[in-house]
Design an enzyme around this catalytic site. Structure first.
Site, PDB file in Angstrom:
ATOM      1  N   ARG A  19      -7.817 -14.220 -94.964  1.00 51.82           N
ATOM      2  CA  ARG A  19      -7.210 -14.088 -93.633  1.00 51.82           C
ATOM      3  C   ARG A  19      -7.327 -12.641 -93.165  1.00 51.82           C
ATOM      4  O   ARG A  19      -7.794 -11.771 -93.891  1.00 51.82           O
ATOM      5  CB  ARG A  19      -5.743 -14.523 -93.654  1.00 51.82           C
ATOM      6  CG  ARG A  19      -4.857 -13.684 -94.567  1.00 51.82           C
ATOM      7  CD  ARG A  19      -3.407 -14.128 -94.518  1.00 51.82           C
ATOM      8  NE  ARG A  19      -3.230 -15.458 -95.085  1.00 51.82           N
ATOM      9  CZ  ARG A  19      -2.942 -15.679 -96.385  1.00 51.82           C
ATOM     10  NH1 ARG A  19      -2.811 -14.663 -97.220  1.00 51.82           N
ATOM     11  NH2 ARG A  19      -2.795 -16.900 -96.837  1.00 51.82           N
ATOM     12  N   TYR A 167       3.839   3.406-101.401  1.00 48.04           N
ATOM     13  CA  TYR A 167       2.744   2.804-100.644  1.00 48.04           C
ATOM     14  C   TYR A 167       1.683   3.847-100.310  1.00 48.04           C
ATOM     15  O   TYR A 167       0.477   3.596-100.449  1.00 48.04           O
ATOM     16  CB  TYR A 167       3.262   2.164 -99.361  1.00 48.04           C
ATOM     17  CG  TYR A 167       2.149   1.657 -98.461  1.00 48.04           C
ATOM     18  CD1 TYR A 167       1.381   0.564 -98.832  1.00 48.04           C
ATOM     19  CD2 TYR A 167       1.856   2.288 -97.247  1.00 48.04           C
ATOM     20  CE1 TYR A 167       0.351   0.098 -98.027  1.00 48.04           C
ATOM     21  CE2 TYR A 167       0.833   1.826 -96.430  1.00 48.04           C
ATOM     22  CZ  TYR A 167       0.077   0.742 -96.827  1.00 48.04           C
ATOM     23  OH  TYR A 167      -0.939   0.296 -96.023  1.00 48.04           O
TER      24      TYR A 167
END
Length: 301
Positions: A19, A167
């Site tokens: 996706r 992150y």
């Protein structure tokens, strides 16, 4: 950006392509008649997210490519090795690797459990390194070989670490792979580069914020920019931490409203981009309440 056929018959190995940006890049390559290997985890439909490796494979073949869907968690060496071997057995080699798979959690140090830290670093930095390592023997003998990481410029401003240091470390690890491998494999003619969006991109990650896609561009801009990079000569084009809009401007694209999820709507800068909404939208037309073009008026984030 029109397809040129330069990727026809070449084999593109893409992680996390069921996706989003990964699938958009896969479809762009497929329109040239490329062989596409999808290495991703989603084999069964997700309750909240669209698509599996098998539905993506159907779309890729409908677009004109050939596809090999492989169930792969890139944290596990044996699964990556198996997918690479399957790709070589089916298509005869690997010419391009796109390291797209990524995990994100924009949480502070005290709010990030080590399990989440390990997930981000295991997929982003370590996963990119691992998949690259397994593909490199075949890239070294590939046709105009490239590695493309979907990762940001190495912006060392402290505010890009504050609030989500785990992150940032994981994502910057992907970009550090670019700098190291570009030099390590320069003599092999392998182009190693990174690509990052100037604006947010309308994907499931944006949907999860609840903000909607109106301030984002579509995945098509990243697919077109990736295509422009992957069709360049890897011997001379390597070691770049590139931004999608810059890549496409260099390729002659001038109409960027075609990529807006809602044309004329003010856009949000993506993470690691040091510009305000006002600076980003200053030269763009915006849609007023009456639906006509007007001057963009935005405030600093």
């Amino acid at each position: 950006m029109l397809n040129t056929g330069k990727l026809a018959g070449r084999t593109i190995f893409i992680s996390g392509a069921s996706r989003g940006i990964g699938k958009a890049i896969a479809l762009k390559c497929a329109r040239d008649g490329a062989n596409v290997v999808i290495a991703a985890k989603t084999a069964e439909p997700h309750p909240k997210l669209p698509g599996t490796i098998y539905t993506a494979a159907e779309e890729i073949e409908a677009a004109g490519g050939k596809c090999l869907p492989c169930i792969v968690d890139i944290r596990y060496e044996d699964q990556v090795q198996s997918a690479v071997e399957q790709a070589v057995q089916k298509f005869g080699g690997i010419d391009v690797l796109v390291n797209n798979a990524s995990a994100i959690s924009l949480t502070g140090t005290l709010e990030t459990p080590m399990k989440r830290y390990d997930l981000m670093n295991g997929i982003n930095a370590r996963g990119t390194y691992l998949v690259s390592q397994k593909c490199l023997p075949y890239l070294k003998v590939g046709k105009n070989p490239h590695i493309l990481n979907i990762s940001p410029p190495l912006n060392m401003q402290p505010h890009w670490f504050k609030g989500h240091v785990a992150y940032t470390m994981a994502k910057y690890g992907m970009s550090m792979c670019v700098l190291g491998m570009a030099e390590e494999f320069r003599d092999d003619g392998i182009g190693v580069n990174a690509l990052w969006p100037r604006t947010t991109i309308g994907t499931a990650a944006i949907d999860a914020t609840g903000r909607g896609r109106a301030g984002s561009r579509s995945t098509d801009i990243m697919a077109d920019a990736a295509y422009a990079m992957l069709t360049r000569d890897g011997r001379s084009y390597t070691g770049n931490l590139a931004i999608d809009e810059d890549v496409l401007r260099d390729a002659g694209v001038r109409d960027f409203e075609q990529y807006s999820c809602v044309p004329g709507h003010d856009l949000y800068p993506d993470l690691f981009m040091d510009e305000t909404m006002e600076e980003l939208n200053k030269e763009r037309p915006s849609v007023t309440s009456r639906g006509t073009a007007g001057t963009s008026k935005t405030s600093k984030l």
